[in-house]
Design an enzyme around this catalytic site. Structure first.
Site, PDB file in Angstrom:
ATOM      1  CG  ASN A   1      -1.700   1.198   1.208  1.00  0.00           C
ATOM      2  OD1 ASN A   1      -1.694   2.077   0.336  1.00  0.00           O
ATOM      3  ND2 ASN A   1      -2.503   1.367   2.444  1.00  0.00           N
TER       4      ASN A   1
ATOM      5  CD  GLU B   1      -3.359  -1.629   7.716  1.00  0.00           C
ATOM      6  OE1 GLU B   1      -2.388  -2.341   7.089  1.00  0.00           O
ATOM      7  OE2 GLU B   1      -3.930  -0.942   7.356  1.00  0.00           O
TER       8      GLU B   1
ATOM      9  CG  HIS C   1      -5.789   1.944   5.151  1.00  0.00           C
ATOM     10  ND1 HIS C   1      -5.323   2.779   6.084  1.00  0.00           N
ATOM     11  CD2 HIS C   1      -4.944   1.196   5.104  1.00  0.00           C
ATOM     12  CE1 HIS C   1      -4.214   2.621   6.326  1.00  0.00           C
ATOM     13  NE2 HIS C   1      -3.712   1.548   5.726  1.00  0.00           N
TER      14      HIS C   1
HETATM   15  P1  13P Z   1       3.038   0.623   7.552  1.00  0.00           P
HETATM   16  O1  13P Z   1       3.576  -0.754   7.020  1.00  0.00           O
HETATM   17  O2  13P Z   1       3.797   1.849   7.224  1.00  0.00           O
HETATM   18  O3  13P Z   1       2.691   0.316   8.983  1.00  0.00           O
HETATM   19  O4  13P Z   1       1.380   0.942   7.096  1.00  0.00           O
HETATM   20  C1  13P Z   1       0.559  -0.312   7.085  1.00  0.00           C
HETATM   21  C2  13P Z   1      -0.440   0.136   6.449  1.00  0.00           C
HETATM   22  O5  13P Z   1      -1.211   1.012   6.697  1.00  0.00           O
HETATM   23  C3  13P Z   1      -0.753  -0.728   5.266  1.00  0.00           C
HETATM   24  O6  13P Z   1      -2.284  -0.507   4.746  1.00  0.00           O
END
Ligand code: 13P
Length: 259
Positions: free
Chosen positions: A8, A165, A94
């Site tokens: 991402n 996440e 997200h």
């Molecule tokens: P990071 O890997 O920078 O923590 O970001 C995670 C993210 O938001 C992926 O969608």
């Protein structure tokens, strides 16, 4: 089952030349891991069309889509438009979109339906809500899960890739702390149990469920060593060619050991 590593890129990099270098760098090495991993790059919208010419062994995803098929929706992009650019996946729900743009579970639900109607695979993040604490994650994840799948039948739920996440683990969030592999695995299995209540258990066992939040080359082993962590959604580290390659490679290596 193949591991799935999704980049991402968020609102990065600044130029198409930088984006092209990131993709071509991966393309040169992808043949080494192709049997064990799928790699998806989710760039900003404006890079989707040019990158579709460079991406052959990697796959392409988007970071958002409209819930509407067409019409007066200023600034939005429809699922069918994304299909024109070789896009196969769309990240939905997200934390950053929830936090900064007011995206709600019902919007995510409508966007999942738009993706499925266009035969795009929704990559649905669970665990993002302003101020959510580690102790609250099970109730938050189950609440979001039930809301975002509202009205979907079994064969549609099976097509979703869920990602655990937690907002507090995203590297760019103030005061973030990465999750441990044990925590990620526990929640991936928790999400799998929620899915299994909606579709057949063996189908839930076959679904890819990922973890996201501060995954980098230094900690990737702590996630890749768990067979039930089917892959990762990577933000900051996906913008560094070597760092991202180490993440892909580690999942490919672990998958070889366990097959
Ligand atoms: P990071 O890997 O920078 O923590 O970001 C995670 C993210 O938001 C992926 O969608």
């Amino acid at each position: 089952m193949k591991k799935l590593i999704i980049a991402n890129w968020k609102m990065n990099p600044e130029t198409i030349e930088q984006a092209r270098l990131l993709v071509t760098g991966l393309e040169h090495r992808m043949h080494q891991v192709l049997e064990k991993t799928d790699v998806v790059i989710c760039p900003p919208f404006t890079f989707l069309a040019p990158l579709s010419h460079y991406s052959h062994l990697t796959k392409i995803g988007a970071q958002n889509v409209s819930w509407a098929a067409s019409g007066a929706f200023t600034g939005e992009i429809s699922a069918n438009m994304l299909k024109n650019w070789k896009t196969q996946f769309v990240i939905l729900g997200h934390s950053e979109r929830r936090l900064y743009l007011g995206e709600t579970d019902s919007m995510v639900n409508a966007k999942i339906i738009a993706c499925l109607n266009a035969k795009l695979t929704p990559v649905v993040c669970l665990g993002g809500e302003e101020g959510a604490l580690k102790a609250d994650m099970k109730s938050l994840v189950s609440k979001q899960f039930l809301q975002v799948i509202k009205g979907l039948d079994k064969k549609h739920i099976e097509k979703i890739i869920f990602v655990y996440e937690p907002i507090w683990a995203i590297s760019t969030m103030k005061g973030s702390t990465p999750a441990t592999g044990e925590h990620a695995e526990e929640f991936i299995e928790y999400i799998r149990s929620l899915v299994a209540k909606k579709i057949a258990k063996d189908r839930a066992a076959d679904m890819q469920i990922l973890y996201g939040g501060t995954v980098n080359r230094d900690n990737v082993h702590d996630f890749a060593r768990f067979p039930r962590i089917d892959g990762v959604l990577v933000g900051a580290s996906s913008l560094d060619r070597d760092n991202f390659w180490e993440i892909i490679n580690e999942f490919a290596r672990e998958s070889i050991h366990k097959s």
